[in-house]
Design a protein around this motif. Structure first.
Motif, PDB file in Angstrom:
ATOM      1  N   GLN A 132       7.087  14.187 -17.424  1.00 41.98           N
ATOM      2  CA  GLN A 132       5.880  14.461 -18.201  1.00 41.98           C
ATOM      3  C   GLN A 132       4.674  14.740 -17.305  1.00 41.98           C
ATOM      4  OE1 GLN A 132       5.879  14.629 -21.714  1.00 41.98           O
ATOM      5  NE2 GLN A 132       8.069  14.617 -21.252  1.00 41.98           N
ATOM      6  N   SER A 133       4.912  14.725 -16.003  1.00 42.06           N
ATOM      7  CA  SER A 133       3.818  14.909 -15.043  1.00 42.06           C
ATOM      8  C   SER A 133       4.144  16.079 -14.112  1.00 42.06           C
ATOM      9  CB  SER A 133       3.633  13.597 -14.255  1.00 42.06           C
ATOM     10  OG  SER A 133       2.526  13.688 -13.403  1.00 42.06           O
ATOM     11  N   VAL A 134       3.450  16.117 -12.974  1.00 42.97           N
ATOM     12  CA  VAL A 134       3.742  17.126 -11.948  1.00 42.97           C
ATOM     13  C   VAL A 134       3.875  16.446 -10.595  1.00 42.97           C
ATOM     14  CG1 VAL A 134       2.617  19.069 -13.102  1.00 42.97           C
ATOM     15  CG2 VAL A 134       1.283  17.613 -11.567  1.00 42.97           C
ATOM     16  N   GLU A 135       4.579  17.105  -9.695  1.00 41.89           N
ATOM     17  CA  GLU A 135       4.737  16.624  -8.326  1.00 41.89           C
ATOM     18  C   GLU A 135       3.963  17.581  -7.419  1.00 41.89           C
ATOM     19  OE1 GLU A 135       8.533  14.370  -6.926  1.00 41.89           O
ATOM     20  OE2 GLU A 135       8.855  16.501  -6.611  1.00 41.89           O
ATOM     21  N   LEU A 136       3.124  17.013  -6.572  1.00 42.37           N
ATOM     22  CA  LEU A 136       2.313  17.835  -5.673  1.00 42.37           C
ATOM     23  C   LEU A 136       2.852  17.696  -4.254  1.00 42.37           C
ATOM     24  CD1 LEU A 136      -1.050  16.710  -7.236  1.00 42.37           C
ATOM     25  CD2 LEU A 136      -0.094  18.991  -7.406  1.00 42.37           C
ATOM     26  N   ILE A 137       3.261  18.818  -3.682  1.00 41.68           N
ATOM     27  CA  ILE A 137       3.854  18.810  -2.346  1.00 41.68           C
ATOM     28  C   ILE A 137       3.021  19.666  -1.402  1.00 41.68           C
ATOM     29  CG2 ILE A 137       5.914  19.345  -0.978  1.00 41.68           C
ATOM     30  CD1 ILE A 137       7.548  18.984  -3.582  1.00 41.68           C
ATOM     31  N   ASN A 138       2.636  19.094  -0.286  1.00 42.83           N
ATOM     32  CA  ASN A 138       1.895  19.823   0.745  1.00 42.83           C
ATOM     33  C   ASN A 138       2.904  20.356   1.762  1.00 42.83           C
ATOM     34  OD1 ASN A 138      -0.767  18.902   3.120  1.00 42.83           O
ATOM     35  ND2 ASN A 138      -0.103  20.881   2.386  1.00 42.83           N
ATOM     36  N   VAL A 139       3.098  21.676   1.758  1.00 38.97           N
ATOM     37  CA  VAL A 139       4.008  22.325   2.713  1.00 38.97           C
ATOM     38  C   VAL A 139       3.193  22.673   3.950  1.00 38.97           C
ATOM     39  CG1 VAL A 139       5.651  24.201   3.086  1.00 38.97           C
ATOM     40  CG2 VAL A 139       5.324  23.273   0.781  1.00 38.97           C
ATOM     41  N   ILE A 140       3.589  22.118   5.093  1.00 35.72           N
ATOM     42  CA  ILE A 140       2.705  22.174   6.261  1.00 35.72           C
ATOM     43  C   ILE A 140       3.505  22.182   7.558  1.00 35.72           C
ATOM     44  CG2 ILE A 140       2.486  19.639   6.379  1.00 35.72           C
ATOM     45  CD1 ILE A 140      -0.509  20.063   6.960  1.00 35.72           C
ATOM     46  N   TYR A 141       2.943  22.798   8.593  1.00 35.74           N
ATOM     47  CA  TYR A 141       3.558  22.747   9.925  1.00 35.74           C
ATOM     48  C   TYR A 141       3.498  21.311  10.455  1.00 35.74           C
ATOM     49  CZ  TYR A 141       3.358  27.863  10.149  1.00 35.74           C
ATOM     50  OH  TYR A 141       3.524  29.204   9.904  1.00 35.74           O
TER      51      TYR A 141
ATOM     52  N   GLN B 215      14.618  15.711   5.586  1.00 39.85           N
ATOM     53  CA  GLN B 215      15.657  15.761   4.547  1.00 39.85           C
ATOM     54  C   GLN B 215      16.189  14.374   4.153  1.00 39.85           C
ATOM     55  OE1 GLN B 215      18.343  18.682   6.403  1.00 39.85           O
ATOM     56  NE2 GLN B 215      17.526  20.215   4.996  1.00 39.85           N
ATOM     57  N   GLN B 216      15.344  13.345   4.346  1.00 40.18           N
ATOM     58  CA  GLN B 216      15.792  11.996   3.976  1.00 40.18           C
ATOM     59  C   GLN B 216      15.865  11.816   2.462  1.00 40.18           C
ATOM     60  OE1 GLN B 216      13.020   8.762   4.792  1.00 40.18           O
ATOM     61  NE2 GLN B 216      11.307  10.175   4.932  1.00 40.18           N
ATOM     62  N   TYR B 217      15.054  12.564   1.714  1.00 38.99           N
ATOM     63  CA  TYR B 217      15.084  12.483   0.252  1.00 38.99           C
ATOM     64  C   TYR B 217      15.897  13.666  -0.266  1.00 38.99           C
ATOM     65  CZ  TYR B 217      11.241   9.277   1.257  1.00 38.99           C
ATOM     66  OH  TYR B 217      10.470   8.256   1.766  1.00 38.99           O
TER      67      TYR B 217
ATOM     68  N   ASP C 161      10.020  15.951   2.557  1.00 43.57           N
ATOM     69  CA  ASP C 161      10.677  15.128   3.571  1.00 43.57           C
ATOM     70  C   ASP C 161      10.010  13.779   3.765  1.00 43.57           C
ATOM     71  OD1 ASP C 161      12.606  17.175   4.646  1.00 43.57           O
ATOM     72  OD2 ASP C 161      10.727  18.237   5.032  1.00 43.57           O
ATOM     73  N   MET C 162       8.694  13.725   3.540  1.00 44.30           N
ATOM     74  CA  MET C 162       7.924  12.516   3.831  1.00 44.30           C
ATOM     75  C   MET C 162       7.010  12.181   2.661  1.00 44.30           C
ATOM     76  SD  MET C 162       8.764  11.883   7.056  1.00 44.30           S
ATOM     77  CE  MET C 162       7.472  10.911   7.805  1.00 44.30           C
ATOM     78  N   LYS C 163       6.852  10.888   2.403  1.00 43.08           N
ATOM     79  CA  LYS C 163       5.835  10.434   1.466  1.00 43.08           C
ATOM     80  C   LYS C 163       4.548  10.179   2.249  1.00 43.08           C
ATOM     81  CE  LYS C 163       9.109   8.683  -1.899  1.00 43.08           C
ATOM     82  NZ  LYS C 163       9.561   7.583  -2.766  1.00 43.08           N
ATOM     83  N   SER C 164       3.409  10.256   1.554  1.00 45.64           N
ATOM     84  CA  SER C 164       2.121  10.215   2.266  1.00 45.64           C
ATOM     85  C   SER C 164       1.557   8.803   2.415  1.00 45.64           C
ATOM     86  CB  SER C 164       1.098  11.096   1.543  1.00 45.64           C
ATOM     87  OG  SER C 164       0.922  10.638   0.217  1.00 45.64           O
ATOM     88  N   SER C 165       2.389   7.795   2.170  1.00 45.11           N
ATOM     89  CA  SER C 165       1.930   6.401   2.234  1.00 45.11           C
ATOM     90  C   SER C 165       2.665   5.634   3.322  1.00 45.11           C
ATOM     91  CB  SER C 165       2.199   5.727   0.878  1.00 45.11           C
ATOM     92  OG  SER C 165       3.596   5.564   0.695  1.00 45.11           O
TER      93      SER C 165
ATOM     94  N   VAL D 186       1.113   7.118   6.803  1.00 45.42           N
ATOM     95  CA  VAL D 186      -0.098   7.412   6.030  1.00 45.42           C
ATOM     96  C   VAL D 186      -0.586   8.812   6.417  1.00 45.42           C
ATOM     97  CG1 VAL D 186      -2.490   6.738   5.586  1.00 45.42           C
ATOM     98  CG2 VAL D 186      -0.728   4.979   5.872  1.00 45.42           C
ATOM     99  N   TYR D 187      -0.684   9.695   5.416  1.00 44.52           N
ATOM    100  CA  TYR D 187      -1.126  11.073   5.637  1.00 44.52           C
ATOM    101  C   TYR D 187      -2.307  11.359   4.721  1.00 44.52           C
ATOM    102  CZ  TYR D 187      -1.170  16.178   5.168  1.00 44.52           C
ATOM    103  OH  TYR D 187      -1.564  17.490   5.125  1.00 44.52           O
ATOM    104  N   GLN D 188      -3.450  11.765   5.311  1.00 44.43           N
ATOM    105  CA  GLN D 188      -4.672  11.934   4.515  1.00 44.43           C
ATOM    106  C   GLN D 188      -5.292  13.325   4.627  1.00 44.43           C
ATOM    107  OE1 GLN D 188      -7.067   8.563   5.770  1.00 44.43           O
ATOM    108  NE2 GLN D 188      -5.935   7.147   4.454  1.00 44.43           N
TER     109      GLN D 188
END
Length: 299
Positions: A17-26, A66-68, A74-78, A83-85
């Motif tokens: 019912q929501s959305v997933e936001l993914i930051n594709v980045i080098y 590719q852990q998930y 590949d990575m969660k931001s927490s 921690v990714y900000q």
């Protein structure tokens, strides 16, 4: 996103019912948003420590691609990963450290290492198998810090509880863990029966009117928590227990007097900063904390 800027591309995918936001980045741009919150604001004489942090964070990320398997990231931001900000936390010194170490990672016997790190070891890092229920890894051994992290505000700390407060904490933990309301009885004594090679508590026994309750390894930090901030766990597992009793032998207060902050496995960040101030290079810092590992240039 929510007023914060990010490099790269923002991918928006439906997720229930929501959305997933993914930051594709080098990778190197990802690190620009990771290293500042992980190592804090640093000065020029601490550049080598920031370079060491960049290599450790890059290694962690590369080792967990590719852990998930059922996800498009590949990575969660927490703290689950790192921690990714994003762009808004970037700093010139950190960007310089990332550029100077571009593509460099840590290997042990042709495999990426598990580059765990923590804030303050309090004098000694530790063996991964004795802190967590994990397989022993030769590069994650107890390493003497030689006072390099002694400048940290968490090098020494104390948390003091009344008997009633600590009993409440333990009952809350056990009730949550076992899924039913539990009363342990009045605490009569607390003993430490086993230490890790790095001096952390491996087995703690809580003697009560009803039973003897045993707690193990890093999980003890969740069991005890803090009086100074009930939402936080004990700063580290490297502590001694001091008990004050009244004239009748009843417990008045229980103090956990400890050193360090975090799990104690891998690189001590405050130790790395201290060693950088002493003139150590980033690769020497890394191979000190990750025993037998080597720095390689991947790209």
């Amino acid at each position: 996103l929510n007023g914060a800027r990010y490099r790269g591309i923002l991918k928006i995918l439906p997720e229930g019912q929501s959305v997933e936001l993914i930051n594709v980045i080098y990778m190197e741009d990802y690190l620009r948003g990771v290293v500042p919150p992980e190592i804090g604001k640093r000065t020029d004489d601490e550049l080598q420590a920031v370079m060491a942090q960049a290599v450790a964070a890059r290694t962690y990320a590369m080792a967990h691609l590719q852990q998930y398997t059922n996800k498009q990231y590949d990575m969660k931001s927490s703290i689950i990963d790192q921690v990714y900000q994003g762009h808004d936390v970037e700093e010139k010194l950190v960007n310089r450290a990332i550029d100077l170490t571009a593509g460099r990672v840590l290997f042990f016997e042709d495999k990426y290492i598990n580059a765990y790190y923590h804030s303050t070891c309090g004098g000694y890092t530790d063996d991964i198998a004795t802190v967590w229920d994990r397989k022993e890894l030769p590069y994650l051994q107890p390493v003497a810090d030689n006072g390099a992290c002694s400048w940290s505000k968490y090098y020494n700390w104390k948390e003091t509880f009344t008997e009633e407060q600590l009993r409440g904490r333990i009952e809350q933990y056990l009730s949550s863990d076992r899924g039913r309301d539990l009363r342990i009885g009045k605490i009569r004594d607390i003993t430490i029966s086993e230490l890790t090679p790095g001096g952390r508590v491996a087995t703690m026994l809580v003697h009560t009117d009803n039973d003897v309750f045993r707690f193990y390894k890093d999980r003890i930090r969740w069991v005890v928590g803090r009086t100074s901030n009930p939402d936080l766990i004990l700063p580290s597992g490297r502590f001694k227990v001091e008990i004050e009793r009244d004239g009748r032998g009843e417990i008045e207060s229980i103090t956990f007097a400890g050193s360090g902050y975090g799990h104690g496995v891998g690189m001590c960040q405050c130790g790395a900063i201290g060693l950088s101030r002493e003139g150590w290079t980033y690769d020497k810092i890394l191979t000190h904390y990750y025993v037998g590992a080597e720095v390689r240039k991947l790209y």
